[in-house]
Design an enzyme around this catalytic site. Structure first.
Site, PDB file in Angstrom:
ATOM      1  N   GLU A   1       0.847  -1.188   0.000  1.00 22.77           N
ATOM      2  CA  GLU A   1       0.000   0.000   0.000  1.00 22.77           C
ATOM      3  C   GLU A   1       0.887   1.244   0.000  1.00 22.77           C
ATOM      4  OE1 GLU A   1      -3.399   0.317  -0.119  1.00 22.77           O
ATOM      5  OE2 GLU A   1      -2.576   2.313  -0.422  1.00 22.77           O
TER       6      GLU A   1
ATOM      7  N   PHE B   1       8.605  15.807  -2.665  1.00 26.46           N
ATOM      8  CA  PHE B   1       9.488  15.365  -1.577  1.00 26.46           C
ATOM      9  C   PHE B   1      10.833  16.077  -1.570  1.00 26.46           C
ATOM     10  CE2 PHE B   1       7.318  12.055   0.834  1.00 26.46           C
ATOM     11  CZ  PHE B   1       6.106  12.141   0.168  1.00 26.46           C
TER      12      PHE B   1
ATOM     13  N   CYS C   1       5.678   5.221   9.001  1.00 29.66           N
ATOM     14  CA  CYS C   1       6.252   4.415   7.911  1.00 29.66           C
ATOM     15  C   CYS C   1       7.731   4.646   7.661  1.00 29.66           C
ATOM     16  CB  CYS C   1       5.473   4.674   6.628  1.00 29.66           C
ATOM     17  SG  CYS C   1       3.827   3.991   6.700  1.00 29.66           S
TER      18      CYS C   1
END
Ligand code: UDX
Length: 452
Positions: free
Chosen positions: A154, A270, A281
């Site tokens: 995911e 990013f 994460c």
């Protein structure tokens, strides 16, 4: 299709509600009865924009239960989406995944077994491990059965979970069996073909292209997840490293990021310099893949360096306070933002956590404000001696400096002139580079961003 999802965290709950919205029959399972009770009453157990609306409009398409057994015989697919916490050595604790696999093995219908899918972020080889555990249980039952385990990582971001699930860049499915791949292709068909009417809260982005379905071996799928997260974490650490150099040479890292991000090979995402990455994460996955690297005698030097640069970013905030304030002990510091990023109340490994700990150790008084994460912080760290404020203005009042650590939109539009007059000294450390430096400076603030 009939789908059972085990685990109702960010991944499980979002996936369950979305698959229900797309027309599948979904059962969401969690051992925690308090969670099930809340979800049944339409109350979201996580703060995630749009999720509660989807839950309320669910019309009982998605069923919530603490016991999956009754639903296994009907299931076409069972998705494992339980937690995979870090062990202290960086390895991943697979006990929850294995417990689910064992339970599945004890109840699996050998005539018509469902496809088992790993959605939890799991180390390389876990699809195989899940298969072994299920087989062990089948052997115990003296039952022969052909079943498949697929890996379907995911990529959703907290705070944008529904958007990322409905409008992904790609869907990765790792399986050795064609039937398994086809079943997952069928499950995702409404997303792959975008045949659904978008929920009101999550409109389809303009110009959105159909997502690619990437089919791989289970091992490649498992590695794709870690490689993606390690790369993104590295990208942020990379820009943060150059932020330090930009400060030395008098450049502005925001301008540099824009200048390089327009190169299609690099891309604009990013590249926001700041106090570094946190959350559930990146830190966990980076440590986990470093551990895997060490197990295979394959040192991941860039990933290791990204972790170190990230820690340096936390300390950069403290250094900046020392440079401007000089003495930290006895000072009052206002912290704006506890969540690890905007649009979430998740505080796991947030920059604020490290900075607050350091400030308290150094003898500062700490006042904090966050629009949604304060309750969670208070519950998680009840012994931390900090003052919770009802507003940013409360955190500013009588403070020697303010530090922005979460990129909440609210912080971009604060009445700085008023806030400034209530502070002891007008010092602001913009740990997310979101403030208007000129506006602050014209209001008499000493402004310090990251890399600018
Ligand atoms: C991440 C991945 O993006 C997602 O694909 C994966 O499934 C889970 O991990 P998430 O942790 O929810 O998602 O948040 P993300 O938006 O990726 O941000 C992670 C951290 O990096 C945050 O602390 C954020 O503030 C920081 N960040 C992000 C930066 O410091 N700079 C940036 O340019 C982007």
């Amino acid at each position: 299709m009939s789908i059972v999802i085990v685990g109702t965290g960010y991944v499980g709950l979002t996936t369950g509600l979305v698959l229900g919205y797309l027309g599948h029959r979904v059962v969401c399972v969690d051992k925690d009865t308090a969670i099930i009770d809340k979800l049944e009453r339409g109350i979201s157990t996580i703060y995630e924009p749009g999720l509660e609306e989807l839950l309320k409009n669910n019309g009982n398409v998605v069923i919530f239960t603490d016991n999956m057994l009754g639903f296994l015989p009907e299931a076409d697919i069972v998705i494992i989406a339980v937690g995979t916490p870090s062990k202290s050595n960086g390895d991943t604790d697979l006990s929850f995944v294995e417990a689910v696999a064992r339970e599945i093995g004890q109840a699996l219908d050998p005539v018509c077994p469902p496809l088992i899918v790993n959605k939890s972020t799991v180390p390389i080889g876990t699809a195989r491990r899940v298969e072994t555990v299920i087989r062990e249980e089948l052997e115990r039952r003296n039952v022969e059965c052909n079943f498949n385990v697929a890996s379907n990582p995911e990529f959703l971001r907290e705070g944008a979970a529904l958007h990322d699930t409905l409008y992904p860049d790609r869907i990765v499915v790792g399986a050795d069996d064609v039937q398994a791949l086809n079943l997952l292709r069928q499950m995702y068909a409404p997303i792959l073909e975008q045949t659904f009417t978008p929920p009101q809260e999550v409109p389809r982005p303009e110009g959105y292209n159909l997502p690619a379905l990437v089919t791989t071996s289970p091992t490649s799928a498992e590695l794709i997840k870690y490689t993606a997260n390690a790369f993104l974490a590295m990208k942020i650490s990379f820009i943060n490293e150059f932020a330090a150099l930009a400060e030395k040479v008098g450049a502005d890292i925001n301008e540099v990021a824009k200048g390089i991000g327009l190169d299609k090979r690099i891309g604009p995402g990013f590249l926001k310099a700041g106090a570094g990455w946190g959350g559930s994460c990146f830190p966990k996955d980076v440590r986990s893949i470093l551990f895997t690297g060490s197990q295979y005698n394959c040192e991941l030097q860039l990933v290791q360096a990204s972790l170190e640069v990230n820690w340096r970013q936390r300390m950069k905030v403290i250094e900046k306070l020392q440079q401007t304030l000089k003495v930290i002990r006895g000072s009052t510091i206002g912290i704006l933002g506890l969540a690890f990023k905007q649009n979430t109340d998740d505080i796991r490994e947030s920059p604020a956590l490290d900075v607050i700990r350091e400030l308290l150790d150094m003898g500062a008084r700490v006042k904090v404000y966050d629009p949604v994460a304060m309750n969670k912080y208070r519950q998680t760290y009840p012994d931390q001696n900090i003052t919770y404020c009802e507003s940013a203005a409360g955190a500013a009042k009588e403070s020697d400096a303010l530090v922005v650590l979460t990129e909440w939109d609210e912080f971009r539009h604060l009445p700085w002139a008023d806030l400034g007059t209530s502070m002891k000294t007008k010092i602001i450390i913009d740990g997310r580079n979101i403030l208007n430096r000129e506006e602050l400076m014209s209001n008499g603030f000493t402004y310090s961003g990251i890399g600018r």
